[in-house]
Design an enzyme around this catalytic site. Structure first.
Site, mmCIF file in Angstrom:
data_model
loop_
_atom_site.group_PDB
_atom_site.id
_atom_site.type_symbol
_atom_site.label_atom_id
_atom_site.label_comp_id
_atom_site.label_asym_id
_atom_site.label_seq_id
_atom_site.Cartn_x
_atom_site.Cartn_y
_atom_site.Cartn_z
ATOM 1 N N GLU B 60 0.939 -1.066 -0.413
ATOM 2 C CA GLU B 60 0.098 -0.012 -0.023
ATOM 3 C C GLU B 60 1.104 0.932 0.145
ATOM 4 O OE1 GLU B 60 -0.384 -2.633 1.923
ATOM 5 O OE2 GLU B 60 -2.773 -2.935 1.387
ATOM 6 N N HIS B 129 -10.123 -5.018 10.698
ATOM 7 C CA HIS B 129 -10.739 -4.670 9.672
ATOM 8 C C HIS B 129 -12.338 -4.023 9.244
ATOM 9 C CE1 HIS B 129 -8.081 -7.521 7.995
ATOM 10 N NE2 HIS B 129 -8.525 -7.721 6.782
#
Lengths: 324, 325
Positions: B60, B129
């Site tokens: 990322e 998450h």
């Protein structure tokens, strides 16, 4: 010295540019001492051959991006010393309008993409510029300079993988000055030969004496050619040394390196050795050297004068350039 | 008007903008061959090819920086974060580069980039998450933060975000991708910084965004049965905030509850409450209350998760509290 394969004009440009950077920064140190310049200020003194040998291999339209030890890079890319000194002074006429300072010099027009303050943070940016070059099918090349301290960052490894995976026209240049602030390479890296890092990504690599401007230039020309013709990245390690402290607030030598070590390294001074080479080859005469010295002295003093006399940024200007 | 899903609306926005401007490209994990982890990029690779819909390795920080670097030299990337949870790895690039390069260079660069993907909670995904990071991005000058609650808003806002010359954080929702809504055939754009009154009312103002709009709407329906008319304001853009729309509403209703999915401490709700206090203090008949997620990492067990999140019931209770009933 490596053998020169360059014309006289280019050799003299290299000599002149290294000397300009040296004198510019000596004056910068003086101005810092007089508190005309503030913040973190990292001098390039000792490393000039790396930046100059690199830029001498680049073409107009190519991009250079580097870390916060950036005065030498922007000058080598052809930016007038006046707005560079003005930026260090925090003046409105500075290259970044007084909003960047020593660590954030930029000259988009000249292809100098900054001056970045987070170790390794510019490496993905360079990779992105190289991505854009391929996307637009233009024929440019990106050179990304960083210190040896940056090779331990994830940003370095993620970028090298992407560059090789996508065949990007970028040259990664490690300016190994041996110390990440006060930590020597042997206390920070599991390997001594840093270009080995390229092997993980099946990337071309080279190691050069960073005190030899001609050696840097040769390796850089080869890597840039590989990028431009074959869209292949290269990792180059240039072994150099900084003669000054990490920043202006760090003494030249302290507990992390001895005075003797610094003095020994100064024997490798990239400018005096190149001067001796040029004199020997009769490309430079003593008289020419004196003239160049005088011209540069004036150029640097003019930059200081310009910075001194320039206005501070208006208070309103702090609100501009946040959003486009 | 056709009724389409949220993911289709976002997909249309990207396809139209990629069609319109060849400098627009999409990059991220699984956006191409896989058609997107949540199928938002379905069919885009087939349509635009692998040179404009680019699959990345799981890196990322690296690909966020690649996007920003390409924006510095004229491209207009859309960077998909599979979820905003993973944007945490890219924060150095987003905050130190995307948000600041223009300023630090004295205006030499534009950074037209969109970081988009789902944020906030999803079902039983536990702490790493399932979290709402809206205030992290709102805290940074140089960023724009948009977060739509309907397919209509999603399409019009994403098109605007892609055309804007600044870095935009565009936060969607995993649990809303299947929501359906009416979206016109003809082109439209929703400007940055303009909120929307999702429901008119005169008794209390409920400020909510993203999927909390739907929680607020349900609460408003319950309150209506008790003859309480709630006005639901969706700011749509969190930075810059449409504070005028909120203040105008509070001047009318004199009461306000802010509903946010994020944590309460230093959250967007705190910012909104502070602004109302500063700008409409004399209009207030009660303290401003916030309904947030509890100040806890998200637990996995369904009953615990439900308890931690804002709910219709919590909103109704908070509304009644500020109405003193």
């Amino acid at each position: 010295m490596a053998k020169a394969k360059l014309d006289k004009e280019k050799l003299l440009w290299m000599y002149r540019m290294m000397l300009l950077i040296r004198r510019f920064e000596e004056r910068t140190a003086q101005m810092y001492g007089m508190q005309k310049i503030g913040g973190f200020c990292h001098l390039y003194i000792g490393q000039e051959a790396v930046g100059v040998g690199t830029v001498a291999a680049m073409k107009k339209g190519d991009y250079l991006i580097s870390a916060y030890r950036d005065h030498g890079h922007i000058l080598a890319m052809g930016t007038d010393p006046k707005p560079v000194m003005a930026e260090l002074f925090g003046k409105a006429t500075g290259v970044s309008k007084g909003k960047g300072g020593s660590m954030h010099l930029f000259d988009n027009e000249k292809g100098y993409m900054g001056g970045h303050g987070i170790v390794g943070g510019q490496i993905p940016l360079a990779t992105g510029m190289a991505f854009a070059i391929r996307y637009k099918k233009s024929n440019q090349v990106v050179v990304c300079s960083f210190g040896e301290g940056a090779v331990h960052q994830g940003a370095f490894h993620e970028s090298l993988n992407l560059a090789k995976l996508w065949n990007l026209p970028v040259v990664y240049l490690i300016e190994n000055n041996r110390y990440g602030m006060g930590t020597p390479l042997e206390r920070a890296s599991a390997v001594w030969d840093l270009s080995q890092k390229a092997c993980s990504y099946d990337m071309a690599r080279a190691t050069v004496d960073g005190m030899d401007v001609l050696q840097v230039n040769e390796a850089m020309k080869e890597a840039i050619e590989r990028a431009r013709q074959e869209n292949q990245p290269t990792l180059i390690e240039a072994r150099t040394y900084r003669f000054r402290g990490h920043s202006m607030s760090d003494p030249v030598h302290s507990h992390y390196r001895t005075k003797e070590e610094v003095e020994e390294q100064k024997e490798r001074d990239p400018i005096s050795s190149f001067q001796a080479y040029l004199l020997d080859k009769k490309i430079l005469t003593k008289k020419m050297a004196d003239t160049i010295e005088d011209e540069i002295k004036k150029e640097v003093m003019d930059a200081v004068k310009f910075a001194e006399e320039s206005p501070l940024p208006s208070l309103e200007s702090r609100f501009s350039d946040v959003y486009a | 008007m056709a009724e389409i899903t949220f993911r289709e609306a976002l997909n249309q926005a990207m396809a139209e903008e990629m069609q319109r401007d060849e400098n627009v490209y999409l990059m991220g994990e699984e956006v191409g061959y896989y058609n997107g982890a949540y199928k938002v990029s379905q069919g885009l690779m087939e349509k635009f090819g692998a040179s404009r819909v680019i699959d990345t390795p799981i890196a990322e920080l690296g690909f966020a920086g690649v996007g920003i670097g390409s924006a510095m030299v004229g491209l207009r990337p859309i960077i998909e974060m599979m979820t905003f949870n993973f944007s945490i790895l890219a924060l150095d690039q987003i905050i130190n580069n995307a948000a600041k390069l223009r300023y630090m260079s004295g205006g030499q660069f534009k950074i037209p980039i969109v970081f988009r993907g789902p944020g906030g909670s999803a079902h039983m995904l536990a702490a790493q998450h399932s979290q709402c990071l809206d205030p992290w991005f709102c805290n940074v000058p140089g960023l724009i933060v948009m977060t739509p609650s309907t397919p209509y808003d999603g399409k019009g806002m994403l098109k605007t975000a892609i055309r804007d010359d600044n870095p935009v954080i565009f936060i969607e929702s995993e649990s809303m991708y299947g929501f359906k809504g009416e979206v016109p055939e003809e082109e439209y754009l929703i400007p940055i910084g303009v909120g929307d009154i999702k429901r008119g009312g005169s008794d209390i103002t409920l400020v909510a965004w993203n999927k909390m709009v739907h929680v607020a709407m349900e609460a408003a329906a319950i309150l209506e049965k008790e003859d309480i008319e709630a006005e639901v304001i969706d700011p749509r853009t969190l930075k810059p905030l449409d504070e005028q729309m909120i203040v105008t509403s509070v001047e009318k209703t004199n009461r306000c509850v802010v509903i946010e999915e994020g944590w309460p401490y230093a959250g967007v709700g705190a910012e909104i409450a502070a602004r109302i206090s500063a700008l409409a203090f004399d209009s207030l008949d009660a303290p401003i209350l916030r309904v947030s997620s509890e100040d806890l990492p998200m637990p996995y067990a369904h009953n615990l998760e439900k308890e931690v999140l804002p709910s219709v019931d919590k909103v109704v209770r908070a509304a009644k509290k500020v109405l003193y009933i």
